[in-house]
Design an enzyme around this catalytic site. Structure first.
Site, PDB file in Angstrom:
ATOM      1  N   LEU A   1       0.824  -1.205   0.000  1.00  0.00           N
ATOM      2  CA  LEU A   1       0.000   0.000   0.000  1.00  0.00           C
ATOM      3  C   LEU A   1       0.859   1.256   0.000  1.00  0.00           C
ATOM      4  O   LEU A   1       0.711   2.128  -0.855  1.00  0.00           O
ATOM      5  CB  LEU A   1      -0.935  -0.007   1.220  1.00  0.00           C
TER       6      LEU A   1
ATOM      7  N   ARG B   1      -4.509  -3.830  12.379  1.00  0.00           N
ATOM      8  CA  ARG B   1      -4.244  -3.020  13.577  1.00  0.00           C
ATOM      9  C   ARG B   1      -4.404  -3.844  14.847  1.00  0.00           C
ATOM     10  O   ARG B   1      -3.626  -3.692  15.798  1.00  0.00           O
ATOM     11  CB  ARG B   1      -5.162  -1.792  13.561  1.00  0.00           C
TER      12      ARG B   1
ATOM     13  N   ARG C   1      18.911  -9.164  40.790  1.00  0.00           N
ATOM     14  CA  ARG C   1      19.956  -8.138  40.835  1.00  0.00           C
ATOM     15  C   ARG C   1      19.987  -7.450  42.206  1.00  0.00           C
ATOM     16  O   ARG C   1      18.944  -7.038  42.725  1.00  0.00           O
ATOM     17  CB  ARG C   1      19.702  -7.107  39.738  1.00  0.00           C
TER      18      ARG C   1
ATOM     19  N   GLU D   1       0.741   0.143   9.838  1.00  0.00           N
ATOM     20  CA  GLU D   1      -0.711  -0.145   9.878  1.00  0.00           C
ATOM     21  C   GLU D   1      -1.512   1.129  10.170  1.00  0.00           C
ATOM     22  O   GLU D   1      -2.601   1.077  10.763  1.00  0.00           O
ATOM     23  CB  GLU D   1      -1.045  -1.227  10.927  1.00  0.00           C
TER      24      GLU D   1
ATOM     25  N   GLU E   1      -0.686   8.876  14.895  1.00  0.00           N
ATOM     26  CA  GLU E   1      -1.301  10.189  14.655  1.00  0.00           C
ATOM     27  C   GLU E   1      -2.579  10.030  13.828  1.00  0.00           C
ATOM     28  O   GLU E   1      -3.606  10.665  14.097  1.00  0.00           O
ATOM     29  CB  GLU E   1      -0.303  11.108  13.934  1.00  0.00           C
TER      30      GLU E   1
END
Length: 412
Positions: free
Chosen positions: A157, A274, A299, A395, A399
């Site tokens: 696309l 998506r 740790r 995908e 924004e």
């Protein structure tokens, strides 16, 4: 500390993590258990996917990344479990599962190798497009070999000049008798050059979305060529190249749907895409939470385990909360898409936006909790960070997801 080198050796790779995920989810707190709320059938194929991720993907994840290996044979093994056409109809070799089932599977596989799973999700989207919009002849010609992953597919696309503005794509397809002659190029194509079929959105009519059609272009077609292999931050187990068409003649019989239906096909495919990519982010984030959990326990600093530090405890709690919230949103959108609800498209956009943003934050925070070790390629957490960063872009950028949600709210 003097124990640091020995600890680094013990902590080297993802297989240990994946084994925890696969073997009855031992050590996974119930509040983040991905099997909660699932049916017995869903728990079963989730376990199959987690076992596969642990045994066939996680041990090789770092090597695939470092050497940029496209793990074809591993994916074919996954296809034998039904993961090559998860939501494709069974009569052409698919598994016929729901969108929620698909999300569960991709989340599980992504704990083993996010990059490889993400490509598999794109492949599944392409097969679904052919299954859904193709003729009976096209379905039977293309889908069986794709579902078995004897052949692989790529989705075309994006173009160099049209990313988010997909409706302005320029790749043209002029009809001449019983063929279309394609000219143009596609950019950032996952699998480009290594895959066998290319589901291509091209312009057969006037400007705008109504002038776009969808063609299946087979590798080896004269006039089809590829750009150089791109060098990427992550997603290195799948090749990415430009796909170039120069007087590329494609039979009219390879068109999916009617002329002018291409943009609608692309957008419907992306709704599922998506959900798929958000699900891959969930798997990476879940794995990263477990990596951080164990690192804080093992740790020691200032004479005691990092797990005793309340600031780090709060950070881990926030990561877990973000993970569960994102998972619930993705699964809700998957159900809406499966049910054909009117609000499905916007819910898919919301889920993709939220899950990919939040899961990147989770992985990045897990790296921070590892300190300097997190920045070493011996540690799986850095690869999860690199591999899911691009999920906020592809995908449909996040924004654009915000634009879709806002438009839906403002138009009532």
């Amino acid at each position: 500390s003097r124990a640091a080198p020995a600890m680094a050796v013990a902590w080297r790779a993802a297989p240990r993590l994946a084994a925890r995920l696969a073997l009855g989810r031992r050590g996974i707190a119930s509040c983040i258990d991905p099997s909660v709320g699932l049916t017995e059938d869903q728990k079963e194929f989730q376990k199959v996917a987690l076992d596969f991720a642990a045994k066939e993907m996680a041990p090789y994840m770092a090597e695939w990344d470092e050497k940029e290996i496209f793990p074809v044979e591993t994916m074919r093994k996954a296809a034998q479990l039904g993961f090559g056409g998860i939501y494709v109809k069974p009569d052409v070799g698919g598994s016929g599962l729901s969108r929620l089932d698909t999300s569960i599977i991709f989340e599980a596989l992504s704990t083993g190798c996010t990059s490889t799973t993400a490509y598999m999700s794109i492949h599944n989207m392409c097969v679904w497009m052919i299954d859904t919009f193709g003729s009976e002849e096209q379905r039977r010609r293309f889908c069986p070999s794709l579902c078995s992953m004897e052949k692989f597919a790529s989705y075309c696309l994006t173009e160099p000049g049209s990313g988010s503005d997909a409706a302005s794509l320029l790749t043209s397809a002029q009809r001449k008798g019983d063929t279309y002659v394609l000219n143009g190029s596609k950019a950032f194509i996952s699998g480009g050059g290594d895959t066998d079929l290319y589901v291509v959105m091209c312009r057969t009519g006037g400007p705008g979305p109504k002038g776009i059609s969808c063609l299946v272009v087979e590798k080896g077609t004269p006039g089809l060529s590829f750009g150089k292999k791109e060098r990427k931050v992550g997603w290195n187990s799948q090749p990415t190249r430009a796909v170039i068409f120069e007087d590329c003649a494609v039979p009219v019989g390879n068109r999916l749907g009617a002329e002018g239906q291409g943009f609608s096909i692309a957008m419907q495919g992306l709704n599922g895409g998506r959900i798929n990519i958000a699900s891959c982010s969930l798997g990476a984030a879940h794995a990263s939470v477990l990596l951080a959990q164990e690192h804080l326990t093992v740790r020691k600093q200032f004479g005691e385990p990092l797990a005793n530090n309340q600031y780090l405890q709060f950070g881990l709690a926030e990561m877990a909360t973000r993970l569960v919230a994102a998972r619930l949103m993705v699964r809700n959108a998957a159900r809406a898409l499966q049910d054909g609800r009117e609000d499905a498209a916007v819910l898919c956009s919301m889920a993709k936006l939220f899950a990919t943003d939040e899961c990147f934050l989770i992985c990045n925070q897990a790296l921070q909790m590892h300190g300097g070790y997190g920045y070493l390629k011996d540690y799986a957490v850095q690869q999860f960070v690199r591999d899911i960063r691009v999920h906020q872009i592809l995908e449909g950028t996040n924004e654009v997801m915000r634009m879709i949600v806002a438009r839906n709210l403002l138009q009532g």
